[in-house]
Design an enzyme around this catalytic site. Structure first.
Site, PDB file in Angstrom:
ATOM      1  N   GLY A 146       0.819  -1.191   0.000  1.00 53.00           N
ATOM      2  CA  GLY A 146       0.000   0.000   0.000  1.00 53.00           C
ATOM      3  C   GLY A 146       0.863   1.255   0.000  1.00 53.00           C
ATOM      4  N   CYS A 147       0.249   2.358  -0.389  1.00 55.86           N
ATOM      5  CA  CYS A 147       1.011   3.599  -0.495  1.00 55.86           C
ATOM      6  C   CYS A 147       1.427   4.111   0.883  1.00 55.86           C
ATOM      7  CB  CYS A 147       0.205   4.642  -1.256  1.00 55.86           C
ATOM      8  SG  CYS A 147      -1.497   4.853  -0.692  1.00 55.86           S
ATOM      9  N   TYR A 148       0.479   4.197   1.822  1.00 52.83           N
ATOM     10  CA  TYR A 148       0.833   4.686   3.161  1.00 52.83           C
ATOM     11  C   TYR A 148       1.889   3.790   3.822  1.00 52.83           C
ATOM     12  CZ  TYR A 148      -3.178   7.954   3.259  1.00 52.83           C
ATOM     13  OH  TYR A 148      -4.064   8.984   3.021  1.00 52.83           O
ATOM     14  N   THR A 150       4.195   1.972   2.532  1.00 58.27           N
ATOM     15  CA  THR A 150       5.518   2.102   1.919  1.00 58.27           C
ATOM     16  C   THR A 150       6.279   3.264   2.538  1.00 58.27           C
ATOM     17  OG1 THR A 150       4.810   1.090  -0.156  1.00 58.27           O
ATOM     18  CG2 THR A 150       6.703   2.568  -0.261  1.00 58.27           C
ATOM     19  N   ILE A 307       6.701  10.099  -0.581  1.00 63.04           N
ATOM     20  CA  ILE A 307       6.724   9.328  -1.822  1.00 63.04           C
ATOM     21  C   ILE A 307       5.642   9.880  -2.744  1.00 63.04           C
ATOM     22  CG2 ILE A 307       7.481   7.165  -0.717  1.00 63.04           C
ATOM     23  CD1 ILE A 307       4.543   6.188  -0.977  1.00 63.04           C
TER      24      ILE A 307
END
Lengths: 335, 335, 335, 335
Positions: A146-148, A150, A307
């Site tokens: 997932g983005c968070y 990472t 990111i």
């Protein structure tokens, strides 16, 4: 000859970013795999057709010799398609949450539904290359993080591993994301007039990305407070992480822990103590930027991690995983 | 007859908001006091002259019978002008940081410069009406609170007063502000192309608004971690505040503490547990919105506090203070 | 006692703006009339209930003595509800396009569907008070003008009436609107990520607002080129209008035509030649701002006209019409 | 070995975009030439130094064998530096307006100042490759076109050349630009709070980019009405161009004129009649997108032309010119 790489969900933001990145890749080429035509294509200029387009079926994947498939689809669709694509002989990188949580119990707890592919769930490798690179190289099925998580794991795990952190005092991760993280499907929450000039918190203390951080960092749920917020911008995640460090730590010593951990990593960028990277410094890249501020007198520490949610937080990291799985240079198509 | 109210710094964002609010006030009328013409006026439509304009001098203030002066000026200018305006017989509401910190030592520590009006500093009243209403009513000189501290103190002080908070574990305040909080003077940091689609942290653990929170809430510096961030939007502050509550507390019990504390307060709005207000709900108002989420099992608590940085965070609160100082209804011109 | 004023479609942007404006009106009070609950309400702070809520039926309207109803609904819904509300004894201001085009033929041409209320269509008064004030005062049913035509007609009709314009050379109206003009229903076109940092033209030469300009200004279709564009912002319309003026005209003479025409008009603001108003100068108001630039040597003229599409372009103008219909001061609740 | 290419003004938006593009060029490498250090550098991650940095002097350029210099500087600085860089043996691409207007009289008329390099002005080649490709290949000094004229000329000149346009009726070009077109120097006009949620016209009928359109398209000033507008976004220009076409023309026939003219052009993209490209389709590219709508019955035509003002409107086109001047493939580093 380039490897044919299928993209399911190519109309979504992550899927479209995968297509864009693959169009500049020297060893792989994008093939659009049509699963459900639920949204209009972008108009294209005259004389500029897009990549080849095939149905998203086991037969088509096998017949066209698709070497790897990206599933940029909701979790339930990924659970349905992953076995078929693997059976067609393709490697799979899944960008949904379907295969990230290791056990059916954990999945049921956070996603509030039954997992239909427990065997694949157990076998899938969590595709955060900075920590699981060797496993990714061997994996037929990679769960793209997932983005968070990472941004959080790259910042938090070296702190936990090094023992510098005072876990008892708890860690706060205040996360802010651009709107593309919510996907392309129109909703009131992501409508322009609701978002512009606005800012809000959501999923306070209960975001389903939390277990990914716990699994990778080794923290317990009670030690980790996470709140997500919606920024009025398209792309990017910034997380401000607060914790207490053991006596004797300062900005430089914290930074050295990161430098030791990430030596040679092509996609992690560190900043001098007191300098926090902004979203601009990572947008449209596969980079993660990390900055540190420590008040040595009181032991309070703040780490800022950034990111691009569609880059290192989705499509970029997926390409990085593909490069590892197909034996290409890890940075190919990403610099 | 309406009271004549002078605005110094009327071209800045706080000053212009004061003018706008006063143009709809039933008992006061704005007079522009020209101190330094360092920026262009807005073009006005034909036939629509603005408010009267006088020089910002002791003589002019006395002669025109200015009853109260707003100083929407930098701290050094406020230190110079406040004594003159008081000597002219006007009450003063200062919107800078000049008179907020009570002692010259504290001022020197956070503002890195000598205070030139120690006597006035000692006498000034901190203009947060929800806590210092009676003192404001009697004060010739009111220090209008900073924008970040207003949102923080309204959320934190009831928690500290009630004893529900676990102070040893520390409190994190992650603050995000719109760009107008940085003032109207053009800088690279507030240029459109640097801000749009961007987001960044600044003044990590060292913002000069911190001491205002410590003074009002009773926290010690080592217990309070504060980081400011710049949102790509014009107006509004949202603060996400993390702390641990003593066993037995849940969302409803926390909310009752706020309800008891703010009963009858016209400008504080509370939301049901789990519902956090967004910026939209307070923009262009003098309101502060507060929402709460508590995980009773682990004692983790999150409070979201929102204000308009030009409303309750500056001009709105200044008008509220003016109403108290001049004996008008506290909400006059603010609803 | 205040007149009860019903709002149908109160969750949409125009409807919500009507509620907001009426909450500050001294002679009218908003009543929400529930037609279809197709969208979530905004969360409200504890203890702050909204306006009264009744079903949108003829019986309820009559029983509650609703004096006037705003239809902030799609055209087909307005055609269905207008007769019922009139039969209940209420005056009606319709904000859709249902009753603006005077004949069923014209309606069918531009809206591509049959009109179901030809009699009401023939009787409805076009609610642009600056030109049809007296008729509005007597009308049971007022068709509130479209947002684009309001800005266009206020700028163009005085030019046509005065004869200063060279009609043979044609008039170009290049119109740009904020996203709220497209309504609150989520669509891909109005999703944040599609709109932010983007800009596009739509309905080139074929917008259904065109006939409103032709009817009010007296221009023929072949003389009028209109293109709409979508601005990445919430509220506001700016139209840049190009035409040729007869020899001898300059900026001042053009401006005098406007000044003569709009003398005493409370909501039209004119600017000195060469100064064009921006959106900021009219947002959240019922104003229309007009600026002029003429190159006397070549006879080229440019007029810039700005309104708030939810203000003078919708809810503001609807309140202005209501004030006329109910005999209140025209500016009540709008300054 | 790569050709060393100097960038003067590398901190500005066009200069920074040149550096970014050259860092991915296979035959050229960026060298930063320090002229005036008037603005802060961006913070860089640890261990990532930028390109080499030399003073902007004739001696340094000669000694380091700089093959070509980009002047991303104001016109007066370009007039000062161009002769020195040419004398050092470097080719020069100037991104300012200094060398675009061919005669000192024309320059004085539009820029309101004396030209100090009349000989160079006469010799400079206007760097719009789609029309002056062969001349650019031979030129020591290329005047990179303005952003607005690039979008305008690519759309207008084929219409004028083909004779399809009715020149007597005049041509309107309504142009909208993102804020980066105004440069990186902080000003009130380009401050975030002044631009966000705002939109305005400027330089109505008098923009200094107008003569570039007249020179390249062959139109006379009286035939061409141009107004610029400021969009609340970072990058991109969209121009909506209105004119009348001779009888018998329709969308397809107009489009065929463009197709014939731009056959084989790598950077011009045409769209089907009725489909106008948006800014998104060209941002961060060197493309120009053109769409057409014609009402054959009345002869009214609208052309929409889009570019990225920092791409085809500045740095991208400058690289395209560099590729031609240095004999590299025209698209190198731009796809």
């Amino acid at each position: 000859m380039k490897t044919r790489v299928g993209i399911v969900g190519f109309r979504g933001y992550s899927g479209a970013e995968l297509v864009r990145l693959l169009e500049h890749h020297s060893s792989a080429e994008p093939w659009l795999m049509e699963h459900r035509a639920d949204s209009a294509d972008q108009p294209r200029p005259r004389g500029h057709a897009g990549p080849p387009r095939i149905p998203c079926t086991q037969e088509a994947a096998r017949q066209e010799k698709i070497g790897l498939v990206f599933l940029a689809t909701p979790a339930d669709v990924s659970m349905e398609l992953a076995p078929a694509m693997l059976a067609a002989g393709a490697l799979v990188v899944d960008l949904s949450g379907a295969f990230r949580l290791r056990t059916v119990e954990n999945y049921a707890k956070w996603y509030k539904e039954q997992h239909t592919q427990p065997k694949l769930l157990a076998e899938a490798v969590y595709g955060l290359p900075e920590f699981y690179r060797d496993a990714v190289r061997q994996a037929p099925l990679v769960a793209n993080p997932g983005c968070y998580p990472t941004a959080a794991n790259l910042a938090i795990r070296p702190m936990v591993e090094s023992g510098v952190i005072d876990r008892a005092a708890g860690i706060v991760c205040d996360a802010k994301s651009g709107v593309s993280g919510a996907g392309r499907k129109p909703t009131l929450k992501t409508s322009f007039c609701e978002v512009t000039e606005n800012f809000s918190a959501y999923n306070i203390l209960g975001h389903r990305h939390v277990p990914e951080v716990l699994l990778t960092s080794g923290l317990e749920e009670a030690q980790f407070s996470f709140t997500a917020h919606l920024l009025p911008l398209d792309r990017g995640i910034l997380e401000t992480i607060y914790f207490r460090v053991k006596p004797g730590s300062d900005g430089e010593s914290i930074l050295r822990i990161y430098e030791d951990r990430y030596k040679g990593e092509p996609f992690v960028r560190l900043y001098d103590p007191g300098h926090a990277p902004d979203l601009r410094s990572v947008q449209r890249t596969n980079l993660c930027g990390i900055g540190v501020k420590v008040d040595a007198a009181t032991g309070r520490a703040v780490v800022v991690s950034v990111i691009d949610n569609l880059g290192k937080g989705a499509a970029g990291q997926a390409i990085q995983n593909m490069n590892l799985m197909l034996g290409y240079p890890e940075t190919e198509g990403l610099l």
